[in-house]
Design an enzyme around this catalytic site. Structure first.
Site, PDB file in Angstrom:
ATOM      1  N   ASN A 120      10.397  -5.019  -5.569  1.00  0.00           N
ATOM      2  CA  ASN A 120       9.456  -5.858  -4.810  1.00  0.00           C
ATOM      3  C   ASN A 120       9.825  -7.321  -5.002  1.00  0.00           C
ATOM      4  O   ASN A 120      10.304  -7.714  -6.071  1.00  0.00           O
ATOM      5  CB  ASN A 120       8.011  -5.608  -5.285  1.00  0.00           C
ATOM      6  CG  ASN A 120       6.987  -6.113  -4.283  1.00  0.00           C
ATOM      7  OD1 ASN A 120       7.032  -5.753  -3.110  1.00  0.00           O
ATOM      8  ND2 ASN A 120       6.079  -6.956  -4.725  1.00  0.00           N
ATOM      9  N   TYR A 164       0.829  -1.215   0.000  1.00  0.00           N
ATOM     10  CA  TYR A 164       0.000   0.000   0.000  1.00  0.00           C
ATOM     11  C   TYR A 164       0.862   1.263   0.000  1.00  0.00           C
ATOM     12  O   TYR A 164       0.646   2.173  -0.794  1.00  0.00           O
ATOM     13  CB  TYR A 164      -0.917   0.019   1.220  1.00  0.00           C
ATOM     14  CG  TYR A 164      -1.925  -1.092   1.210  1.00  0.00           C
ATOM     15  CD1 TYR A 164      -3.059  -1.015   0.406  1.00  0.00           C
ATOM     16  CD2 TYR A 164      -1.742  -2.232   1.980  1.00  0.00           C
ATOM     17  CE1 TYR A 164      -3.984  -2.037   0.380  1.00  0.00           C
ATOM     18  CE2 TYR A 164      -2.669  -3.266   1.967  1.00  0.00           C
ATOM     19  CZ  TYR A 164      -3.789  -3.156   1.163  1.00  0.00           C
ATOM     20  OH  TYR A 164      -4.690  -4.179   1.132  1.00  0.00           O
ATOM     21  N   GLU A 190     -11.247 -10.792  12.050  1.00  0.00           N
ATOM     22  CA  GLU A 190     -11.638 -10.842  10.627  1.00  0.00           C
ATOM     23  C   GLU A 190     -11.494 -12.268  10.079  1.00  0.00           C
ATOM     24  O   GLU A 190     -12.338 -12.736   9.317  1.00  0.00           O
ATOM     25  CB  GLU A 190     -10.791  -9.864   9.805  1.00  0.00           C
ATOM     26  CG  GLU A 190     -11.159  -8.405  10.070  1.00  0.00           C
ATOM     27  CD  GLU A 190     -10.863  -7.487   8.900  1.00  0.00           C
ATOM     28  OE1 GLU A 190      -9.796  -7.646   8.284  1.00  0.00           O
ATOM     29  OE2 GLU A 190     -11.698  -6.600   8.603  1.00  0.00           O
TER      30      GLU A 190
HETATM   31  P1  FAD Z   1       2.395  -4.128   2.679  1.00  0.00           P
HETATM   32  O1  FAD Z   1       1.151  -3.623   2.057  1.00  0.00           O
HETATM   33  O2  FAD Z   1       2.300  -5.367   3.511  1.00  0.00           O
HETATM   34  O3  FAD Z   1       3.464  -4.341   1.525  1.00  0.00           O
HETATM   35  C1  FAD Z   1       4.805  -4.726   1.718  1.00  0.00           C
HETATM   36  C2  FAD Z   1       5.375  -5.169   0.380  1.00  0.00           C
HETATM   37  O4  FAD Z   1       6.779  -5.397   0.523  1.00  0.00           O
HETATM   38  C3  FAD Z   1       4.784  -6.475  -0.137  1.00  0.00           C
HETATM   39  O5  FAD Z   1       4.501  -6.352  -1.516  1.00  0.00           O
HETATM   40  C4  FAD Z   1       5.903  -7.492   0.092  1.00  0.00           C
HETATM   41  O6  FAD Z   1       5.903  -8.559  -0.846  1.00  0.00           O
HETATM   42  C5  FAD Z   1       7.142  -6.632  -0.088  1.00  0.00           C
HETATM   43  N1  FAD Z   1       8.325  -7.135   0.607  1.00  0.00           N
HETATM   44  C6  FAD Z   1       8.404  -7.543   1.885  1.00  0.00           C
HETATM   45  N2  FAD Z   1       9.671  -7.849   2.206  1.00  0.00           N
HETATM   46  C7  FAD Z   1      10.401  -7.625   1.089  1.00  0.00           C
HETATM   47  C8  FAD Z   1      11.790  -7.699   0.804  1.00  0.00           C
HETATM   48  N3  FAD Z   1      12.679  -8.071   1.717  1.00  0.00           N
HETATM   49  N4  FAD Z   1      12.209  -7.358  -0.435  1.00  0.00           N
HETATM   50  C9  FAD Z   1      11.321  -6.955  -1.392  1.00  0.00           C
HETATM   51  N5  FAD Z   1      10.001  -6.844  -1.160  1.00  0.00           N
HETATM   52  C10 FAD Z   1       9.545  -7.174   0.062  1.00  0.00           C
HETATM   53  N6  FAD Z   1      -5.317  -2.332   7.700  1.00  0.00           N
HETATM   54  C11 FAD Z   1      -6.350  -1.502   7.470  1.00  0.00           C
HETATM   55  O7  FAD Z   1      -6.145  -0.270   7.338  1.00  0.00           O
HETATM   56  N7  FAD Z   1      -7.633  -1.966   7.370  1.00  0.00           N
HETATM   57  C12 FAD Z   1      -7.922  -3.296   7.441  1.00  0.00           C
HETATM   58  O8  FAD Z   1      -9.071  -3.697   7.332  1.00  0.00           O
HETATM   59  C13 FAD Z   1      -6.852  -4.220   7.661  1.00  0.00           C
HETATM   60  N8  FAD Z   1      -7.085  -5.546   7.682  1.00  0.00           N
HETATM   61  C14 FAD Z   1      -6.030  -6.410   7.772  1.00  0.00           C
HETATM   62  C15 FAD Z   1      -6.285  -7.791   7.681  1.00  0.00           C
HETATM   63  C16 FAD Z   1      -5.234  -8.690   7.730  1.00  0.00           C
HETATM   64  C17 FAD Z   1      -5.517 -10.173   7.614  1.00  0.00           C
HETATM   65  C18 FAD Z   1      -3.891  -8.216   7.883  1.00  0.00           C
HETATM   66  C19 FAD Z   1      -2.732  -9.200   7.925  1.00  0.00           C
HETATM   67  C20 FAD Z   1      -3.639  -6.862   7.990  1.00  0.00           C
HETATM   68  C21 FAD Z   1      -4.703  -5.947   7.933  1.00  0.00           C
HETATM   69  N9  FAD Z   1      -4.478  -4.556   7.980  1.00  0.00           N
HETATM   70  C22 FAD Z   1      -5.519  -3.687   7.790  1.00  0.00           C
HETATM   71  C23 FAD Z   1      -3.108  -4.010   8.144  1.00  0.00           C
HETATM   72  C24 FAD Z   1      -2.524  -3.620   6.771  1.00  0.00           C
HETATM   73  O9  FAD Z   1      -2.668  -4.687   5.872  1.00  0.00           O
HETATM   74  C25 FAD Z   1      -1.056  -3.229   6.878  1.00  0.00           C
HETATM   75  O10 FAD Z   1      -0.925  -2.252   7.863  1.00  0.00           O
HETATM   76  C26 FAD Z   1      -0.569  -2.701   5.516  1.00  0.00           C
HETATM   77  O11 FAD Z   1      -0.553  -3.747   4.566  1.00  0.00           O
HETATM   78  C27 FAD Z   1       0.833  -2.083   5.611  1.00  0.00           C
HETATM   79  O12 FAD Z   1       1.172  -1.566   4.361  1.00  0.00           O
HETATM   80  P2  FAD Z   1       2.701  -1.514   3.903  1.00  0.00           P
HETATM   81  O13 FAD Z   1       2.744  -0.698   2.672  1.00  0.00           O
HETATM   82  O14 FAD Z   1       3.564  -1.121   5.051  1.00  0.00           O
HETATM   83  O15 FAD Z   1       3.085  -3.040   3.597  1.00  0.00           O
END
Ligand code: FAD
Length: 405
Positions: free
Chosen positions: A37, A13, A170
């Site tokens: 990624n 995200y 959930e």
């Molecule tokens: P992410 O969206 O998790 O993306 C991280 C990216 O980095 C991924 O594409 C991954 O493949 C990549 N990556 C990871 N490690 C590496 C690496 N070493 N090298 C290269 N790429 C890598 N939040 C809400 O606001 N509302 C909700 O309803 C909600 N429901 C949820 C339900 C569940 C089951 C879960 C698990 C979480 C939920 N959350 C919700 C929390 C939310 O999903 C996270 O806070 C959010 O995804 C964080 O976004 P981000 O951009 O930090 O990471």
């Protein structure tokens, strides 16, 4: 003059919001933008509980990164980032190295087991698409094997969920709908199935309105979920889990499936790269830079932002990660254009909706409490909005949730 190089780690995200905004705000000659990624696809982390329970196919929760980036402006590198060397201004990947002028770390979170013995070995965590697929297949395998075996092992039909926070609830909501389907599919009497949720805190969904929590628990109990609130898991074993009972006693729940949904920490790369951190999360400056590093921004689950009203960190959410991505894009665009005055981040909390399956939910939206089908409708609109914000109408039409009821 050499163009500055912006490297964004993670196409979740936060990362995709950053890149899709940067590609609009900067021209091809302003900067080189590189997105890294692990996979060539993005997954909707907030939908993973559905893929894990098997109520939504895992292909529905992901889309190609290339569908949403402007390939004339952004280079996509499929690689796993291993470490950031902030002295040398480069990122070490599993298949090479990348130097940067500006770096955005948006690698998401990892499961936090708080040192509870056996959890990392014997429990599943809902962390990515592959884990979700494994959980779904494991549960189905247990049902199929129970049906096929001569000497029945009833523990195959027991599922323990550790944690009654947002993710745990959930997931339980989806299981509540999926179990009757599985029983029908495998010809199993539903009375033989147990789904037990174990939560150490004195209440489910800490921080949620108590009336909504009561609603959620009552509706999940109606679907056969058993709650053990105020019960701490002490250990996970090959046979199930051991919980604390009273002062010195313990109790065992035998289960072939244990899902740990009770903790999130920042991506391990944060610690490996020696950023100042708390449980793998960097307490960022108001402009979202890492302390002491003028060229490194950290967002999403890898970052920690304090809610000044209660002097506690905001829980990591997709909502906050997306808002941070928008701000970081604006701040980097300013730096690239020679403006060193950066904007500070303020979280605009639009509310939270927690689903209880496809047909039910609870939430607070714009300060108003909502439950049932109305809340469930809002949840789907929130899910669609995330698609729209990143990929516009085409992505929303392709991947959106329009099965309203
Ligand atoms: P992410 O969206 O998790 O993306 C991280 C990216 O980095 C991924 O594409 C991954 O493949 C990549 N990556 C990871 N490690 C590496 C690496 N070493 N090298 C290269 N790429 C890598 N939040 C809400 O606001 N509302 C909700 O309803 C909600 N429901 C949820 C339900 C569940 C089951 C879960 C698990 C979480 C939920 N959350 C919700 C929390 C939310 O999903 C996270 O806070 C959010 O995804 C964080 O976004 P981000 O951009 O930090 O990471």
């Amino acid at each position: 003059m050499k163009r500055p190089k912006i490297v964004v780690l993670g196409a979740g995200y936060g990362g995709l919001m950053t890149v899709t905004r940067l590609q609009k705000q900067l021209g091809s000659n302003d900067a080189d933008i590189v997105l890294v990624n692990k996979n060539d696809y993005h997954y909707e982390t907030t939908w993973l509980h559905e893929a894990s329970a098997g109520t939504l196919h895992h292909d529905r929760v992901r889309y190609d990164v290339k569908d949403v980036i402007d390939r004339s402006k952004v280079d996509f590198v499929q690689a796993t980032a291993l470490k950031v060397d902030h002295q040398a201004k480069k990122v070490i990947l599993d298949n090479g190295e990348l130097d940067y002028d500006y770096l955005v770390v948006a690698l998401g979170g990892a499961s936090e087991t708080f040192g509870i013995q056996g959890l990392d070995k014997y429990a599943f965590s809902i962390v990515n698409v592959n884990a979700a697929r494994q959980i779904r297949e494991h549960i189905e395998y247990q049902f199929a094997t129970y049906k096929a075996e001569e000497v029945k092992n009833p523990n195959r039909l027991t599922i323990v969920v550790g944690g009654a926070g947002f993710t745990g609830i959930e997931f339980l909501g989806e299981l509540g709908n999926r179990i009757p389907e599985l029983c029908k599919e495998y010809d199993i009497d539903q009375k033989l199935v147990r789904v037990i949720c174990v939560e150490a805190a004195p209440s489910a969904l800490p921080g949620f309105d108590p009336e909504l929590v009561k609603y959620a628990m009552a509706n999940l109990e109606k679907k056969g979920i058993e709650f053990k609130i105020g019960t701490a898991i002490k250990e996970a074993t090959p046979e199930g889990i051991i919980v604390a009972k009273g002062e010195n006693e313990t109790e065992e729940f035998k289960a072939e499936t244990v899902i740990w949904a009770a903790g999130v920490r920042g991506n391990p790369i944060i610690e490996a790269s020696e950023f100042e951190n708390m449980r793998g999360r960097v307490k960022v400056e108001p402009d979202l830079r890492a302390p002491g590093l003028s060229d490194v921004f950290v967002i999403g689950d890898c970052s920690l932002v304090i809610n000044e009203e209660i002097n506690r960190p905001y829980p990591p959410t997709a909502q906050i990660a997306m808002q941070q991505g928008e701000l970081v894009a604006r701040n980097i665009a300013r730096l690239v254009k020679g403006n060193t005055h950066l904007e500070s981040f303020t979280f605009d909390n639009k509310g939270t909706v927690c689903s209880l399956g496809d047909d039910d939910a609870i939430g607070v939206v714009f300060g108003k409490k909502v439950t049932g089908t109305k809340a469930s409708f809002m949840k789907k609109m929130i899910d669609n909005r995330a698609l729209y914000m990143i990929g516009g109408v085409p992505l929303t039409v392709k991947k959106g949730k329009f099965n309203i009821f």
